[in-house]
Design a protein around this motif. Structure first.
Motif, PDB file in Angstrom:
ATOM      1  N   LEU A   1      -1.558 -13.844   3.110  1.00  0.00           N
ATOM      2  CA  LEU A   1      -0.749 -14.332   1.867  1.00  0.00           C
ATOM      3  C   LEU A   1      -1.376 -14.953   0.818  1.00  0.00           C
ATOM      4  O   LEU A   1      -1.068 -14.870  -0.260  1.00  0.00           O
ATOM      5  N   SER A   2      -2.288 -15.861   1.462  1.00  0.00           N
ATOM      6  CA  SER A   2      -3.144 -16.734   0.455  1.00  0.00           C
ATOM      7  C   SER A   2      -4.038 -15.803  -0.253  1.00  0.00           C
ATOM      8  O   SER A   2      -4.017 -16.213  -1.647  1.00  0.00           O
ATOM      9  N   LEU A   3      -4.633 -14.811   0.289  1.00  0.00           N
ATOM     10  CA  LEU A   3      -5.362 -14.104  -0.590  1.00  0.00           C
ATOM     11  C   LEU A   3      -4.632 -13.091  -1.689  1.00  0.00           C
ATOM     12  O   LEU A   3      -4.944 -12.936  -2.847  1.00  0.00           O
ATOM     13  N   MET A   4      -3.367 -12.534  -1.118  1.00  0.00           N
ATOM     14  CA  MET A   4      -2.521 -11.763  -1.951  1.00  0.00           C
ATOM     15  C   MET A   4      -1.795 -12.572  -3.259  1.00  0.00           C
ATOM     16  O   MET A   4      -1.884 -12.165  -4.292  1.00  0.00           O
ATOM     17  N   SER A   5      -1.644 -13.993  -2.813  1.00  0.00           N
ATOM     18  CA  SER A   5      -1.118 -14.619  -3.960  1.00  0.00           C
ATOM     19  C   SER A   5      -2.110 -15.055  -5.022  1.00  0.00           C
ATOM     20  O   SER A   5      -1.777 -15.238  -6.137  1.00  0.00           O
ATOM     21  N   GLN A   6      -3.514 -14.902  -4.653  1.00  0.00           N
ATOM     22  CA  GLN A   6      -4.510 -15.034  -5.712  1.00  0.00           C
ATOM     23  C   GLN A   6      -4.546 -13.948  -6.637  1.00  0.00           C
ATOM     24  O   GLN A   6      -5.509 -13.823  -7.558  1.00  0.00           O
ATOM     25  N   GLY A   7      -3.973 -12.702  -6.062  1.00  0.00           N
ATOM     26  CA  GLY A   7      -4.346 -11.436  -6.789  1.00  0.00           C
ATOM     27  C   GLY A   7      -3.946 -11.532  -8.284  1.00  0.00           C
ATOM     28  O   GLY A   7      -2.925 -12.301  -8.555  1.00  0.00           O
ATOM     29  N   LEU A   8      -4.506 -10.701  -9.124  1.00  0.00           N
ATOM     30  CA  LEU A   8      -4.267 -10.549 -10.438  1.00  0.00           C
ATOM     31  C   LEU A   8      -3.102  -9.773 -10.712  1.00  0.00           C
ATOM     32  O   LEU A   8      -3.124  -8.451 -10.387  1.00  0.00           O
TER      33      LEU A   8
ATOM     34  N   SER B   1       3.106   4.160   3.049  1.00  0.00           N
ATOM     35  CA  SER B   1       4.384   4.561   3.076  1.00  0.00           C
ATOM     36  C   SER B   1       4.374   5.182   4.755  1.00  0.00           C
ATOM     37  O   SER B   1       5.500   4.819   5.581  1.00  0.00           O
ATOM     38  N   ARG B   2       3.313   5.749   5.260  1.00  0.00           N
ATOM     39  CA  ARG B   2       3.295   6.017   6.553  1.00  0.00           C
ATOM     40  C   ARG B   2       3.381   4.914   7.484  1.00  0.00           C
ATOM     41  O   ARG B   2       4.131   4.974   8.787  1.00  0.00           O
ATOM     42  N   VAL B   3       2.401   3.997   6.973  1.00  0.00           N
ATOM     43  CA  VAL B   3       2.506   2.874   7.927  1.00  0.00           C
ATOM     44  C   VAL B   3       3.776   2.013   7.930  1.00  0.00           C
ATOM     45  O   VAL B   3       4.205   1.599   9.200  1.00  0.00           O
ATOM     46  N   LEU B   4       4.583   1.792   6.917  1.00  0.00           N
ATOM     47  CA  LEU B   4       5.960   1.328   6.800  1.00  0.00           C
ATOM     48  C   LEU B   4       6.960   1.855   7.793  1.00  0.00           C
ATOM     49  O   LEU B   4       7.713   1.282   8.450  1.00  0.00           O
TER      50      LEU B   4
ATOM     51  N   ASP C   1       3.677  -5.537 -15.739  1.00  0.00           N
ATOM     52  CA  ASP C   1       4.851  -4.870 -14.977  1.00  0.00           C
ATOM     53  C   ASP C   1       5.041  -5.155 -13.466  1.00  0.00           C
ATOM     54  O   ASP C   1       5.777  -4.425 -13.039  1.00  0.00           O
ATOM     55  N   HIS C   2       4.016  -5.727 -12.881  1.00  0.00           N
ATOM     56  CA  HIS C   2       4.208  -6.050 -11.576  1.00  0.00           C
ATOM     57  C   HIS C   2       5.198  -7.261 -11.286  1.00  0.00           C
ATOM     58  O   HIS C   2       5.648  -7.532 -10.364  1.00  0.00           O
ATOM     59  N   VAL C   3       5.094  -8.118 -12.309  1.00  0.00           N
ATOM     60  CA  VAL C   3       5.895  -9.414 -11.965  1.00  0.00           C
ATOM     61  C   VAL C   3       7.440  -9.454 -11.618  1.00  0.00           C
ATOM     62  O   VAL C   3       7.455  -9.933 -10.568  1.00  0.00           O
ATOM     63  N   PRO C   4       8.119  -8.474 -12.265  1.00  0.00           N
ATOM     64  CA  PRO C   4       9.474  -8.544 -11.828  1.00  0.00           C
ATOM     65  C   PRO C   4       9.596  -7.996 -10.468  1.00  0.00           C
ATOM     66  O   PRO C   4      10.299  -8.704  -9.564  1.00  0.00           O
ATOM     67  N   THR C   5       8.794  -7.160 -10.000  1.00  0.00           N
ATOM     68  CA  THR C   5       8.824  -6.610  -8.438  1.00  0.00           C
ATOM     69  C   THR C   5       8.478  -7.890  -7.617  1.00  0.00           C
ATOM     70  O   THR C   5       9.086  -7.930  -6.633  1.00  0.00           O
TER      71      THR C   5
ATOM     72  N   GLN D   1       2.443  -0.886  -3.167  1.00  0.00           N
ATOM     73  CA  GLN D   1       2.461  -0.825  -1.781  1.00  0.00           C
ATOM     74  C   GLN D   1       2.431  -2.194  -1.034  1.00  0.00           C
ATOM     75  O   GLN D   1       3.175  -2.333  -0.126  1.00  0.00           O
ATOM     76  N   GLN D   2       1.601  -2.966  -1.485  1.00  0.00           N
ATOM     77  CA  GLN D   2       1.453  -4.243  -0.505  1.00  0.00           C
ATOM     78  C   GLN D   2       2.615  -4.934  -0.717  1.00  0.00           C
ATOM     79  O   GLN D   2       2.992  -5.828   0.275  1.00  0.00           O
ATOM     80  N   LEU D   3       3.490  -4.901  -1.904  1.00  0.00           N
ATOM     81  CA  LEU D   3       4.723  -5.657  -1.777  1.00  0.00           C
ATOM     82  C   LEU D   3       5.776  -5.345  -0.679  1.00  0.00           C
ATOM     83  O   LEU D   3       6.382  -6.305  -0.170  1.00  0.00           O
ATOM     84  N   GLN D   4       5.567  -4.247  -0.306  1.00  0.00           N
ATOM     85  CA  GLN D   4       6.515  -3.605   0.654  1.00  0.00           C
ATOM     86  C   GLN D   4       6.192  -4.591   1.836  1.00  0.00           C
ATOM     87  O   GLN D   4       6.983  -4.525   2.844  1.00  0.00           O
ATOM     88  N   LEU D   5       4.894  -4.901   2.197  1.00  0.00           N
ATOM     89  CA  LEU D   5       4.732  -5.331   3.272  1.00  0.00           C
ATOM     90  C   LEU D   5       4.869  -7.189   3.379  1.00  0.00           C
ATOM     91  O   LEU D   5       4.969  -7.738   4.406  1.00  0.00           O
ATOM     92  N   LEU D   6       5.238  -7.577   2.047  1.00  0.00           N
ATOM     93  CA  LEU D   6       5.290  -9.087   2.226  1.00  0.00           C
ATOM     94  C   LEU D   6       6.382  -9.459   2.946  1.00  0.00           C
ATOM     95  O   LEU D   6       6.136 -10.467   3.599  1.00  0.00           O
ATOM     96  N   PRO D   7       7.577  -8.884   2.830  1.00  0.00           N
ATOM     97  CA  PRO D   7       8.630  -9.420   3.814  1.00  0.00           C
ATOM     98  C   PRO D   7       8.174  -9.787   5.255  1.00  0.00           C
ATOM     99  O   PRO D   7       8.527 -10.904   6.063  1.00  0.00           O
TER     100      PRO D   7
END
Length: 1814
Positions: A1604-1611, A1515-1518, A1615-1619, A1573-1579
């Motif tokens: 992006l490539s590495l994050m898309s392979q994440g497990l 959150s501080r970085v964002l 409860d994460h899917v909707p976000t 937290q990482q999702l907030q960086l996606l855009p």
């Protein structure tokens, strides 16, 4: 002896059934009882008199042999006692590794059949095994070379634990968890150890009432840990194996339903399949895939049960990976996928067997409602068969596919067989693709039994037999060897299962036949036709492969390898066919073969052998009829030609004579009593022909002699038909595919009769006797022979021996006495092999033996260059020693081929030995032959001694080929005869000794080769017996002084290298202290109490027991003396100044192998190695460094330890509930700068806990730590208190000259650019500072200061090694010493780090990491404070900053969770500096951040950590990245060198670059990913990432894309899917089309890698579907294309169904009408909508690349209407049609049947390109 109990009460555990079918079965019961009584008595006695060697090891070997020969033919009581005794033996303390291995093998064998002993019968403790594994797997001294374990020991012990864990008591699970739970610290390597022990030890087979004491204790805890761990750490595989075993052992008792989506998602991820176009694979995923064997078991265990939920997921899994199985796709993932395909059906077959056909035993059965039903199997086969049929034609995996189809055919023949049959018929029609024929035939071979057998669900399968056989005939093709071989195999397989009897008249006699049976009866009329056509094909094959055809004049006349293969295939197929024929068909075939063989004359090399083999095959089936034709014909021709006496001395003989001899020699290999009718003719021919002059002729005659003798003298079965008793009983078609019945096998044996025996000895007296006399006359000089004549005589002798090996009694005589002192009898076991020797007959073996020895010495003295005769003599000696009718090599290859055939034809579903009859008969014969190979045992007798000394003479003779052949036989003899090596070794060594001046170089080399041994045989140089090693090793070194030794011959140098190499490879620590525990003796005593059979001896008396104890004590003392003598002998050799350098190195090497952890090295050796540290030779210095480090470990003084209850320190009791991580009760372990020990009192009052993992997960009940400094023994050793070894080392290290020279040597470069921090040197210095305190520091210090200021890499490396050793060695120093050490060391490290270079920064990292490993951080506070000072000062440039961070990271990472304060300080220090300009510093900061947040894990039961949290940081970085979030496009406009004033945006971009490095570094390293937290960086990432990868893009864009490539392979968790989807949806309406395009590639990979998780959330699936359809109508063409690709991928893995609504939606889009206007601008939205519809329809077509579903023809027609639409629609349609054509081309014949004729016309028009000239 005790009175024998009544043998009729005896119930054996499990016998080998085949023994009961031997012709002498009635004698075996008594023999087995006698042997068992002897083994019980002697084994128990050996244990009670405590004689492990040779007594116990000899008799355990005999027990092993007994198991091989009779199975478990002993009572349950005996079985249990044997197991207990071996368990005691294998867990004896200080047992030498080699014995441990042999005891473990036997124990595994005894425990193999788990159904024989239940948990009530036997209980084994688990702790002794745990202690043993700990000692071997995690030995504290092995890395120093203080103990040497054999390589295979680890796997053997694992196998042993697996066998024993069934019998661990019920309470053991809780005890194990108490032992290993405290080790579960995810950041530590100890985690791997804890989890692998759990996997190995935790018992999972228990009765349901004990489950609460079993897996229920750990299941939820470990399962939730597994579910929450993300990047695959090494230990995850062990958890998967444990769960798979649990699932398999408790089907129906564990509810897996909630976990099924997770399990299948993980399985799909572990296959490491490439997805999308440009996917990067995180490095972690490449290495850690699960063990396929366990995965398959897990999947199998999940199937079935109410609703069968797992099958749906499995179908989906297989559909999503099906296209990877297509032959055109291959990559590194392929072997993995093939293994899945191959093993899954086999595993299901095993499960169905267990549920339906296995015999009930004490193991809990699967509950009925969880058994697999037929419907379950139907679904299972349907889901797999698609992949299997695709993989059938793959280049590498066709065998795996065949195996899979074989098992599927067992489960559901009606589903599996028809498609393969269809492919087979198609392949038989085509001539252009031989590989399809090979692939389909190999699948059919596996399915043969399922196709033919009666009573399964596919009765019409049998009607295909004849069409298949007829269709296969063209495969017998002389131009294609591989096709030929597979056709032979195919025909042979089908023939074995089907009797060839013409039953076409049966329907008129039997009225009750079914329609199919009537059809079969009529078809069987074609059998005769088939046999004759096959014969013709074979004759054509033979004609085309005769020697004149295939070779020119020049080449050799021996067979090529391919020809011998075809010959083998041909003869075995013919033999199978003729065996299975009815008499009428057989007679026609026999006539045909006879005419072919007698009307032509063949050359005897290639085609002659094939024809003779055919004739042999024919003769074997019905010898009476065939011999009546062949023998008189051949005999008359041979006698006619040899009647002309002039011919007898011709060198070249008539071709006709040779051919008839060859034919006769093969035809006589039949049932012996049939030969008696022709005895006069045969005898007459033999007497004439073996004396012919022509070599070819007499060799053929010798073969005839050998075959005739073998047929008369051996015991063997005479027929191998598929049903006992012939084919003329009832209706033969009922016998198709019938399995043999072991209980009623009806073997017909040939057992030599009195007449046959007489004939054998008559032939010997007429042929062998005169030859032996001739040889004796030749030796005595009365009648010398030429070399050729001698060879001929030897050939006759050899063939006589080979023919009658089983009838001639073995060499006998007195045994060689006093080989080894023992209190136990070492008598050999004697077995009956169906021959009763007649004492009145001539003893030919003895006569041959004496004659051969005379001849051998005669040749060696007079004509040593007659090597051919020597070869023959060696062969004869070998057969005299070992041959009893069977050669070991032959037996091994037959056993191997038996297992291969068994595997390919076995019915694993029904089990219970349902093999075909021929195979069962073969197995009985193998049992007989196995007995022949062991029948005499291997007692070393005087006769053997004489022959072995002759072999030794030959092994050291002049000619190398003679030597090598003799050495092979010698090694075999040493391996066979017990303890013979003790007799032979001294004689070999005599030839090497320097005193033996007359030795030639050949003798010298021969002797060395005898020591080296053959590959896989005995190696005298690495024996395991003090007497042997004590003589051999010094002799090996001393032979350097021998006059015949020269290093100028490279061959001798290589030989010596091979010997040292082999000693190194095979060296194992030899035991010194053999002690048999009292509990072991008690268990042995129980054996004497057992009856049936009672032991054959009385128990040892008290006196003998006392003597045994006494002998054990003396033996151990003597062993120590022998050990010290060996070391001193080697040292004596080294003192000799004339010793060449090679031998000096060898001696040093051998000496270093003699270090032990149970006995100190003698002082002289310590002196030698300490001086060796400054030796001129580099290799000796290297050995000395390791050795002195090990010696220091030996000399280490024990420290006092105290046990501590953690709650006494913290004052807090942990709650009952599991609570992991930072909590009040372990806070005292963490680094706290306010409570650091800064004085002697504080230092002494702290409890230092050195190991990092203690206290993280749970506390053990009590923990053992070192006592405070005050209670420890005196730390600084006074000189007078030192032992001799310590004094030697001390004196050298206080000698300034020695230390100076040592440091100088340590600073030399070894291999430029390849050197790195040496753990061995570190161990040396650590040992010095540990053992001697700071006494040695003053002398070393000046050198270190000087080196620290020198920036050369080798000087810096030397400082690293000493500094790390010093820090770790000061573990037990007093506070004052440690404080003063840091006063010196701190500035030194600072200086050194200021001189850090590219070559040395990794060494400093290793140095600090090594120094901090396994140390309490509070002890090292000086070091941490020093490193934390200011790593990023910027003084020494970016490189120094990055290096200092690296070094600091090395230290902190070792401390894991115990330094939260330092991590917070470091983060606070780094955060303002995240906007670094330099790339290397950014990368390093990224890596350091990963380690800082590593501790913040979201694992089950884990408290929030005291270390920094990711969420707060993000959150501080964002907040700092705010300026960028509002931007539409982000460009990197920051130059690295720019010096202008930075604005907010520039700073934000710099920060973003560092954040990207952190995201990349943490992918695959952290245990749980902070998704929110990482999702907030996606855009932000979507805005930067480019669409294609291009080398010219700047670093930031490339990094963003990688992230992006590495994050898309994440497990993802549910409860994460909707976000995630919300973020993607937001981006999908972004202005930049690049971002929208990236959304699709992200979505593809994310869905594939989390397939089952998302499928379990139907609402999210709908959201994804809507998102893809929305992007399908995007205004940007590239985005629409990508959406089409994504849609087709989702349809292909059935992520959402292609239902009517989706079709209608796409159809209506594609029908969007375009305005007719001719105006330039087509209305773009209409065109886009229409293109979207067309793309969607194309996606549907491309989603089925290899088949044609019902809906496809119509969609293709709809698409074709768009061919004339404007671009880009037309292009899309054309591309789709060309792709369709490409992927459906292979199977177009099948696919076209799905289309109507009109559709075919349209399609053909579309797919065939128009002609240019039309």
């Amino acid at each position: 002896m005790t009175d024998q109990a009544d043998p009729s009460d005896f119930i054996p555990q499990k016998e080998i059934v085949y023994n009961g079918l031997l012709p002498y079965a009635d004698r075996l019961d008594q023999e087995a009882t006698r042997l068992l009584a002897g083994i019980k008595a002697n084994l128990a006695r050996a244990v009670m008199v405590r004689e492990l060697w040779p007594g116990v090891s000899f008799w355990t070997r005999k027990l092993f042999a007994f198991l091989k020969l009779y199975g478990r033919r002993f009572s349950k009581e005996d079985h249990i006692v044997f197991i207990k005794l071996l368990y005691e033996l294998v867990t004896l303390p200080n047992l030498e590794p080699h014995m441990m291995q042999s005891f473990a093998r036997l124990l595994i064998n005894l425990l193999k059949k788990k159904e024989l002993l239940s948990r009530d019968d036997l209980e084994l403790p688990w702790r002794p095994l745990y202690a043993l594994c700990e000692k071997v797997f995690h030995s504290k001294t092995e890395h120093l070379g203080l103990i040497w374990f054999p390589n295979s020991l680890e796997n053997l012990l694992k196998a042993m634990v697996k066998s024993c864990r069934l019998y661990f008591p019920a309470s053991s699970t809780q005890e194990m968890l108490d032992e290993w739970r405290p080790l579960l610290c995810v950041f530590d390597v100890i985690m791997q150890k804890a989890v692998s022990y759990m996997e190995l030890f935790l018992p999972t087979i228990m009765p349901p009432e004990e489950h609460a004491q079993g897996f229920r204790l750990w299941f939820d805890e470990l399962m939730s840990l597994w579910v929450s761990v993300q990047s695959q750490p090494n230990w995850e595989g062990c958890l998967v194996n444990l769960f798979a075993r649990l699932a398999n052992d408790n089907i129906g008792y564990v509810d897996w339903t909630p976990y099924i989506p997770t399990i299948f998602t993980r399985i799909l991820r572990s296959l490491n399949l490439p997805v999308g176009v440009s996917q990067m694979v995180a490095p972690r995923y490449l290495t850690n895939s699960y063990d396929m064997g366990y995965l398959v078991v897990w999947i199998t265990a999940l199937l079935g049960g109410p609703g069968n939920p797992a099958q749906k997921q499995l179908t989906c899994l297989l559909n999503s990976i099906a296209s990877y199985y297509h032959p055109s796709n291959h990559g590194r993932w392929q072997s993995h996928l093939m293994r899945l395909l191959q093993r899954l059906p086999a595993s299901v077959v095993r499960r169905v067997h267990r549920e339906r056909h296995a015999q009930p035993s004490w193991i809990t059965p699967v509950p009925d409602q969880h058994k697999l039903s037929d419907a379950d199997l139907h679904h299972f086969s349907l889901s797999l068969s698609g992949a299997a049929l695709l993989a059938m034609f793959s280049k590498t995996g066709s065998m795996d596919a065949a195996y899979a189809l074989q098992n599927l055919a067992l489960l559901t023949p009606q589903l599996t067989i028809p498609p393969v049959l269809e492919k087979t018929y198609a392949a038989m029609q085509t001539l252009t693709e031989p590989h399809t024929l090979t692939a389909t035939l190999s699948c059919m071979i596996g399915m043969a039994r399922s196709l033919i057998s009666t009573g399964n669900h596919y009765p019409e399968g049998r009607t295909h037999v004849l069409p298949l056989l007829m269709g296969a005939l063209p495969g017998v093709d002389p131009n294609d060897f591989s096709k030929c071989m597979i056709t032979f195999q195919f025909i042979a397989t089908f023939t074995t299962l089907v009797p060839f009897v013409d039953c076409s008249s049966a329907p008129s006699q039997h009225t009750d036949l079914t329609e199919i049976e009537r059809e079969l009866c009529f078809a069987s009329a074609e059998f005769e036709d088939f046999v004759l056509q096959f014969m013709d094909r074979c004759f054509a094959l033979i004609d085309s492969s005769s020697l004149e055809q295939t070779r020119g004049e020049t080449e050799t006349d021996t067979q090529t390898q391919l020809e011998s293969l075809v010959e083998l295939g041909l003869s075995s197929t013919i033999s199978t066919i003729l065996t299975q024929c009815s008499r009428p068909i057989y007679r026609v075939a026999l006539e045909k073969v006879y005419n072919f063989a007698t009307t032509n004359i063949f050359e005897t090399c290639v085609s002659g052998r094939m024809v003779a083999d055919m004739c042999r095959a024919a003769a074997k089936c019905h010898p009476t009829e065939s011999l009546r034709l062949f023998v008189p014909h051949c005999c008359s021709i041979i006698l006619h030609i040899t009647a002309n006496e002039e011919l007898l001395n011709e060198e070249e003989m008539d071709k006709e004579l040779l051919w008839n001899l060859q034919l006769l020699s093969e035809v006589t290999r039949v049932d012996g009593d049939q030969l008696l009718l022709y005895r006069e003719d045969l005898e007459q021919i033999l007497c004439v022909c073996v004396r012919l002059r022509c070599k070819q002729a007499y060799m053929l005659a010798c073969c005839l002699l050998e075959h005739t003798l073998r047929s008369l003298s051996l015991t063997y079965p005479t027929e191998y038909r598929s049903t006992p008793g012939g084919f003329d009983t009832h209706l033969p078609i009922w016998d198709w595919g019938r399995a043999g019945d072991v209980a009623a096998l009806g073997v017909c044996w040939h057992v030599p009769s009195k007449e046959e025996e007489d004939f054998v000895f008559q032939l010997l007296s007429r042929l062998l006797q005169p030859e032996l006399q001739r040889i004796r006359d030749h030796v005595s000089g009365q009648q010398p022979m030429s070399r050729e004549e001698l060879l001929q005589s030897l050939a006759i002798v050899q063939h006589c021996l080979l023919g009658t090996g089983s009838m001639l009694p073995p060499l006998d005589g007195p045994a060689v006495p006093d080989l080894v002192p023992t209190m136990v009898s070492l008598e050999e076991i004697k077995l009956h092999i169906g021959v009763d020797y007649d004492a009145s007959r001539e003893r030919y073996r003895e006569t041959m033996c004496t004659t051969m020895r005379l001849l051998l010495h005669h040749i060696l003295e007079n004509s040593e260059d007659d090597t051919k005769s020597l070869f023959a003599i060696i062969k004869i000696i070998s057969d005299l020693l070992f041959f009893r009718g069977t050669h070991k090599k032959e037996f091994d290859s037959r056993w191997k081929s038996y297992t291969l055939v068994k595997k390919s034809m076995e019915d694993r579903l029904h089990g219970r030995k349902q093999h075909i009859r021929a195979l069962l008969i073969d197995r009985v014969l193998l049992q007989h032959e196995m007995r022949k190979l062991v029948c005499e045992g291997c007692e070393y007798k005087m006769v053997h001694q004489e022959l072995i000394s002759d072999l030794l003479l030959l092994s050291t003779s002049t000619y190398s080929q003679v030597r090598s052949r003799a050495q092979a036989v010698l090694m075999a003899a040493l391996g066979t005869f017990t303890l013979s090596y003790r007799d032979v070794a001294p004689r070999i060594l005599k030839l090497l000794s320097p005193q033996h001046t007359s030795a030639t170089q050949q003798q010298f080399k021969g002797a060395l080769y005898c020591l080296l041994g053959v590959y896989g045989g005995v190696c005298l140089a690495s024996g395991r017996d003090w007497d042997c090693v004590g003589e051999v090793w010094p002799a090996l070194v001393r032979c350097g002084l021998s006059p015949s030794m020269t290093l100028e011959k490279p061959s001798i140098g290589r030989l010596l290298d091979d010997i040292t190499d082999k000693i190194h490879r095979q060296h194992e620590t030899i035991g010194l202290h053999f002690t048999v525990s009292d509990s072991c003796v008690e268990t042995a005593n129980e054996i004497f109490a057992s009856q049936i059979p009672a032991p054959s001896l009385e128990a040892p008396t008290k006196q003998e027991l006392k003597e045994g104890l006494q002998r054990q004590r003396i033996r151990n003392l003597v062993a120590v003396r022998k050990y010290e003598k060996l070391v001193n002998d080697l040292l004596d050799c080294l003192e000799d100044k004339d010793l060449p350098w090679k031998f000096e190195h060898m001696a040093t090497d051998l000496l270093s192998l003699q270090l032990r952890d149970d006995h100190p090295l003698p002082p002289d050796a310590i002196l030698y190695f300490t001086q060796g540290l400054t030796h001129d030779s580099l290799s000796i210095r290297k050995v000395a460094i390791c050795t002195v480090a090990a010696i220091l470990k030996q000399l280490k003084r024990p420290r006092k330890k105290v046990s501590l209850k953690p709650r006494d320190v913290s004052g807090i009791v942990d709650s009952e509930h599991l609570c992991v991580g930072d909590r009040d009760s372990n806070r005292w372990l963490q680094y706290d700068s306010n409570r650091l020990p800064l004085s002697q009192e504080q230092w002494n009052s702290l409890n230092f806990v050195e190991k990092t993992h203690w206290g993280y997960y749970t506390w053990p009940r009590e923990i053992v730590i070192y006592a405070p400094y005050g209670e420890q023994p005196k730390e600084a050793l006074e000189y007078e208190d030192m032992c001799e070894g310590e004094k030697i080392i001390y004196e050298h290290f206080i000698d300034p000259e020695f230390v100076g020279q040592l440091i100088e040597f340590l600073c030399l470069e070894d291999r430029k650019g390849k050197d790195s921090f040496s753990p061995r040197r570190f161990c040396l210095f650590k040992g010095l500072f540990r053992n001697y305190g700071d006494a040695l520091l003053p002398l070393l210090w000046p050198h270190l200061e000087q080196l620290a200021g020198d920036s050369h890499e080798s000087s810096q490396r030397c400082v690293c090694e000493v500094a790390a050793g010093l820090i770790r060695g000061s573990k037990h120093w007093s506070y004052s010493k440690v404080a003063s050490m840091w006063k010196l060391l701190g500035p030194l490290i600072r200086t050194a780090l200021s001189n850090i270079t590219v070559e040395t920064y990794t060494d400093w990292g290793t140095c600090i990491a090594t120094a901090c490993a396994g140390r309490d951080p509070r002890k090292l506070h000086w070091l941490f404070e020093l490193l934390m000072e200011s790593p990023l000062s910027g003084e020494g440039g970016s490189f120094r900053d990055a290096s200092l961070l690296y070094v600091l990271q090395g230290g902190l990472a070792q401390q894991e969770w115990r330094v939260p304060e330092l991590l917070h300080r470091l983060l606070a220090y780094l955060e303002p500096k995240l906007t670094q300009v330099y790339k290397n510093v950014r990368e390093r900061i990224g890596s350091v951040l990963t380690y800082i947040f590593m501790i913040d894990v979201a694992l089950p039961h884990t408290r929030p950590t005291c270390s920094p949290h990711v969420a707060e940081f993000t959150s501080r970085v964002l907040a700092r990245l705010k300026p960028l979030t509002s931007e539409q496009e982000i460009h990197n406009h920051v130059r690295e060198e720019s010096l202008q004033e930075p604005d907010e945006k520039t700073q934000a971009i710099k920060l973003l670059k560092t954040v990207l490095k952190w995201l990349m570094a943490s992918a695959g390293r952290t245990f749980t990913t902070p998704v929110e937290q990482q999702l907030q960086l996606l855009p932000l990432l979507f805005k930067i990432a480019p669409v294609e990868m291009d080398e010219n893009y700047d670093e930031m864009k490339q990094d963003a894309r990688t992230c992006l490539s590495l994050m898309s392979q994440g497990l993802l968790y549910p409860d994460h899917v909707p976000t995630v989807l919300a973020a993607l949806q937001e981006m999908s309406s972004h202005r930049s089309w690049h971002a929208r395009h990236s959304v699709l590639s992200y979505l593809q990979i994310m869905v594939f890698y989390n397939l089952f998780t998302i499928l379990a959330l139907p609402t999210q699936v709908l959201r994804i579907r809507a998102l893809v359809l929305q992007l399908l109508q995007d205004e940007q063409l590239e985005v629409r294309d990508m959406a089409g690709t994504t849609l087709s991928g989702f349809l292909q893995c059935q992520f959402f169904p292609l239902d009517a609504s989706l079709q209608n939606q796409l159809q209506s889009l594609s029908h969007t009408s375009l305005p007719r206007a001719r105006s330039r601008e087509l209305s773009s939205t209409d065109l886009v909508r229409r293109h979207a519809g067309v793309l969607g329809l194309s996606a549907c077509i491309l989603s089925c690349p290899y088949d044609v579903p019902v809906w496809m023809p119509q969609i293709l027609m709809d698409l074709s209407n768009h061919l004339n639409d404007p671009q880009p629609i037309e292009l899309t349609v054309k591309k789709t049609l060309s792709d369709f054509r490409r992927t459906h081309h292979d199977n177009w014949q099948n696919h076209r049947q799905r289309f109507t004729d009109d559709q075919i016309l349209v399609l053909t028009d579309l797919l065939v390109s128009p002609c240019y000239y039309a």
